[in-house]
Motif scaffolding. Structure first.
Motif, PDB file in Angstrom:
ATOM      1  N   LEU A 107     -57.656 105.041 165.308  1.00 33.34           N
ATOM      2  CA  LEU A 107     -57.859 104.913 163.848  1.00 33.34           C
ATOM      3  C   LEU A 107     -56.986 105.797 162.977  1.00 33.34           C
ATOM      4  O   LEU A 107     -56.668 107.031 163.751  1.00 33.34           O
ATOM      5  CB  LEU A 107     -59.431 105.174 163.920  1.00 33.34           C
ATOM      6  N   ASP A 108     -57.166 105.711 161.724  1.00 35.48           N
ATOM      7  CA  ASP A 108     -56.585 106.723 160.774  1.00 35.48           C
ATOM      8  C   ASP A 108     -57.917 107.604 160.512  1.00 35.48           C
ATOM      9  O   ASP A 108     -58.635 106.959 159.529  1.00 35.48           O
ATOM     10  CB  ASP A 108     -55.857 105.770 159.524  1.00 35.48           C
ATOM     11  N   GLY A 109     -57.902 108.679 160.941  1.00 30.69           N
ATOM     12  CA  GLY A 109     -59.266 109.605 160.545  1.00 30.69           C
ATOM     13  C   GLY A 109     -58.973 110.695 159.608  1.00 30.69           C
ATOM     14  O   GLY A 109     -59.671 111.452 159.422  1.00 30.69           O
ATOM     15  N   ALA A 110     -57.913 110.486 158.811  1.00 31.57           N
ATOM     16  CA  ALA A 110     -57.579 111.770 157.861  1.00 31.57           C
ATOM     17  C   ALA A 110     -58.776 111.912 156.858  1.00 31.57           C
ATOM     18  O   ALA A 110     -59.251 112.867 156.483  1.00 31.57           O
ATOM     19  CB  ALA A 110     -56.131 111.666 157.265  1.00 31.57           C
ATOM     20  N   ALA A 111     -59.065 110.822 156.553  1.00 25.35           N
ATOM     21  CA  ALA A 111     -59.860 110.941 155.376  1.00 25.35           C
ATOM     22  C   ALA A 111     -61.416 111.017 155.745  1.00 25.35           C
ATOM     23  O   ALA A 111     -62.282 111.948 155.260  1.00 25.35           O
ATOM     24  CB  ALA A 111     -60.253 109.287 154.747  1.00 25.35           C
ATOM     25  N   PHE A 112     -61.763 110.660 156.982  1.00 24.74           N
ATOM     26  CA  PHE A 112     -62.932 110.907 157.524  1.00 24.74           C
ATOM     27  C   PHE A 112     -63.336 112.444 158.000  1.00 24.74           C
ATOM     28  O   PHE A 112     -63.896 113.220 157.499  1.00 24.74           O
ATOM     29  CB  PHE A 112     -63.227 110.205 158.833  1.00 24.74           C
ATOM     30  N   VAL A 113     -61.891 113.116 158.480  1.00 25.58           N
ATOM     31  CA  VAL A 113     -62.069 114.336 158.906  1.00 25.58           C
ATOM     32  C   VAL A 113     -62.352 115.189 157.595  1.00 25.58           C
ATOM     33  O   VAL A 113     -62.965 116.285 157.520  1.00 25.58           O
ATOM     34  CB  VAL A 113     -60.818 114.983 159.668  1.00 25.58           C
ATOM     35  N   ALA A 114     -61.579 115.022 156.420  1.00 28.54           N
ATOM     36  CA  ALA A 114     -61.751 115.648 155.307  1.00 28.54           C
ATOM     37  C   ALA A 114     -63.222 115.490 154.609  1.00 28.54           C
ATOM     38  O   ALA A 114     -63.656 116.605 154.118  1.00 28.54           O
ATOM     39  CB  ALA A 114     -60.656 115.221 154.367  1.00 28.54           C
ATOM     40  N   ALA A 115     -63.579 114.499 154.556  1.00 33.88           N
ATOM     41  CA  ALA A 115     -64.955 114.179 154.072  1.00 33.88           C
ATOM     42  C   ALA A 115     -66.050 115.032 154.946  1.00 33.88           C
ATOM     43  O   ALA A 115     -67.102 115.416 154.575  1.00 33.88           O
ATOM     44  CB  ALA A 115     -65.264 112.705 154.106  1.00 33.88           C
ATOM     45  N   CYS A 116     -65.727 114.772 156.227  1.00 32.83           N
ATOM     46  CA  CYS A 116     -66.895 115.387 157.163  1.00 32.83           C
ATOM     47  C   CYS A 116     -66.585 117.072 157.154  1.00 32.83           C
ATOM     48  O   CYS A 116     -67.690 117.611 156.868  1.00 32.83           O
ATOM     49  CB  CYS A 116     -66.263 115.246 158.568  1.00 32.83           C
ATOM     50  N   GLN A 117     -65.486 117.436 156.915  1.00 29.15           N
ATOM     51  CA  GLN A 117     -65.613 119.007 156.966  1.00 29.15           C
ATOM     52  C   GLN A 117     -66.182 119.329 155.418  1.00 29.15           C
ATOM     53  O   GLN A 117     -66.917 120.385 155.429  1.00 29.15           O
ATOM     54  CB  GLN A 117     -64.163 119.408 156.974  1.00 29.15           C
ATOM     55  N   LYS A 118     -65.902 118.673 154.548  1.00 27.96           N
ATOM     56  CA  LYS A 118     -66.472 119.067 153.268  1.00 27.96           C
ATOM     57  C   LYS A 118     -67.760 118.734 152.859  1.00 27.96           C
ATOM     58  O   LYS A 118     -68.764 119.750 152.439  1.00 27.96           O
ATOM     59  CB  LYS A 118     -65.930 118.067 152.117  1.00 27.96           C
TER      60      LYS A 118
ATOM     61  N   ALA B 239     -66.011 102.943 155.934  1.00 29.00           N
ATOM     62  CA  ALA B 239     -67.455 102.743 155.285  1.00 29.00           C
ATOM     63  C   ALA B 239     -68.401 103.792 155.451  1.00 29.00           C
ATOM     64  O   ALA B 239     -68.893 104.173 154.753  1.00 29.00           O
ATOM     65  CB  ALA B 239     -68.349 101.559 155.688  1.00 29.00           C
ATOM     66  N   TYR B 240     -68.314 104.335 156.497  1.00 28.08           N
ATOM     67  CA  TYR B 240     -69.136 105.617 156.995  1.00 28.08           C
ATOM     68  C   TYR B 240     -68.419 106.806 156.378  1.00 28.08           C
ATOM     69  O   TYR B 240     -69.415 107.532 155.718  1.00 28.08           O
ATOM     70  CB  TYR B 240     -69.213 105.866 158.675  1.00 28.08           C
ATOM     71  N   THR B 241     -67.372 106.828 156.124  1.00 31.63           N
ATOM     72  CA  THR B 241     -66.624 108.182 155.542  1.00 31.63           C
ATOM     73  C   THR B 241     -67.131 108.015 154.143  1.00 31.63           C
ATOM     74  O   THR B 241     -67.411 108.980 153.431  1.00 31.63           O
ATOM     75  CB  THR B 241     -65.131 107.853 155.558  1.00 31.63           C
ATOM     76  N   ALA B 242     -67.045 106.822 153.469  1.00 33.40           N
ATOM     77  CA  ALA B 242     -67.591 106.781 151.989  1.00 33.40           C
ATOM     78  C   ALA B 242     -68.996 107.152 151.896  1.00 33.40           C
ATOM     79  O   ALA B 242     -69.346 107.887 150.842  1.00 33.40           O
ATOM     80  CB  ALA B 242     -67.341 105.249 151.529  1.00 33.40           C
ATOM     81  N   SER B 243     -69.724 106.895 152.873  1.00 31.88           N
ATOM     82  CA  SER B 243     -71.309 107.258 152.810  1.00 31.88           C
ATOM     83  C   SER B 243     -71.528 108.871 152.734  1.00 31.88           C
ATOM     84  O   SER B 243     -72.455 109.347 152.194  1.00 31.88           O
ATOM     85  CB  SER B 243     -72.119 106.576 153.586  1.00 31.88           C
TER      86      SER B 243
END
Length: 319
Positions: free
Chosen positions: A122-133, A171-175
């Motif tokens: 997966l491309d997880g850059a957006a998820f990791v950024a959103a998760c950390q924030k 979708a989970y990242t957006a949520s």
């Protein structure tokens, strides 16, 4: 006799055709999906065990019956118990299990070698950024940023292990990023809820693996008395055969009755029932005595029984 041992004896006899539990055999309860109704792990000893009618067995209640779920995994019957351990991570609602050098996971109906599950890249850059924030405030304390980065990377790695799809991760990242998300309804709602639950399980697993937290136990309306070491043999012989147990709309099969009776055996003592009370209930289940007879000997026993029954049935899984 302990609850797990008594339950395992009948299940093992059906599975292997051999009666009783030889010395050095044992059985324990393990709640692998944290629903409050534990599965039964049993070890049946035999000299020179070949792993057919002896060794390790794991019984899971699925639908109307207990199913043994280790038999299709090569070598799983013969793994020494000190090389079996629960993983901090779940898969499809059940904990992964370390079985010697192999990790086994739940596929929805049984345990299988996790190497047979499809992983994903997966491309997880957006998820990791959103998760950390989502984990950090405006001014994080010293060390918090590093901890958040570690936790989020753990989650992302696990998403790949369990085969998340890129669309699901997005979708989970957006949520979690607080974006305007149009949550699905109708037929697609169940899939979204399952995805969210899987993602939450991943997050909890990472926190448990890091030592930050523990898995929460299933809520259960226990009594306020400590569990006592009682002999449950006669109770568990009589309970599953009782008509009002078998015909309950949530039960309807001998194995589901056995599971409910195992729960009752665990719960009834927490309402103050002693060995004498448990033996009296066994007589009651065998139709040897009436309600009036029970109340004459112990005025509180049927009330305790009914409270334990309500607690167990409220947690009982659907067919």
């Amino acid at each position: 006799m302990a609850i797990a041992q008594k339950m395992a004896m009948g299940l093992l006899e059906r599975q292997t055709g051999s009666k009783g539990l030889p010395l050095a055999s044992f059985a324990i309860e393990a709640d692998l999906n944290l629903d409050g109704l534990p599965e039964i792990f049993a070890y049946r000893y035999a000299p020179g065990c070949d792993g057919v009618k002896c060794g390790n067995f794991l019984f899971v209640l699925e639908g109307d019956s207990y199913h043994e779920v280790l038999g299709d995994i090569p070598g799983a019957r013969l793994v020494p118990q000190d090389k079996i351990a629960l993983s901090p991570f779940k898969r499809n609602g059940f904990f992964d299990i370390q079985s010697d050098t192999m990790t086994i996971g739940w596929d929805g109906t049984r345990y299988v070698d996790t190497s047979t599950f499809p992983a994903s890249t997966l491309d997880g850059a957006a998820f990791v950024a959103a998760c950390q924030k989502s984990k950090l405030g405006e001014q994080p304390a010293e060390g918090e940023a590093e901890q958040a980065a570690t936790a989020c990377q753990c989650q992302f790695n696990r998403f790949q292990v369990v085969g998340f799809k890129q669309a699901d991760l997005d979708a989970y990242t957006a949520s979690i990023a607080g974006q305007d998300v149009e949550y699905p309804i109708g037929d697609k709602e169940d899939a979204w809820l399952a995805l969210s639950k899987s993602a939450q399980d991943v997050a909890t697993g990472c926190d448990v693996a890091s030592g930050k937290s523990q898995w929460p136990l299933a809520y259960f309306d226990h009594g306020d008395k400590p569990q006592q070491k009682l002999n449950f043999g006669a109770f568990l012989d009589a309970c599953p055969a009782q008509d009002f147990i078998l015909t309950n709309h949530k039960i309807g099969s001998p194995d589901r009755a056995l599971a409910l009776c195992g729960c009752l055996a665990r719960e009834i003592p927490t309402y103050g029932v002693s060995q004498d009370g448990l033996d009296l209930l066994a007589q009651y289940y065998r139709d040897e005595i009436s309600d009036a007879d029970v109340e004459a000997q112990d005025a509180d026993l049927l009330t305790a029984h009914d409270k334990a029954s309500e607690a167990c049935l409220s947690q009982f899984p659907a067919k």
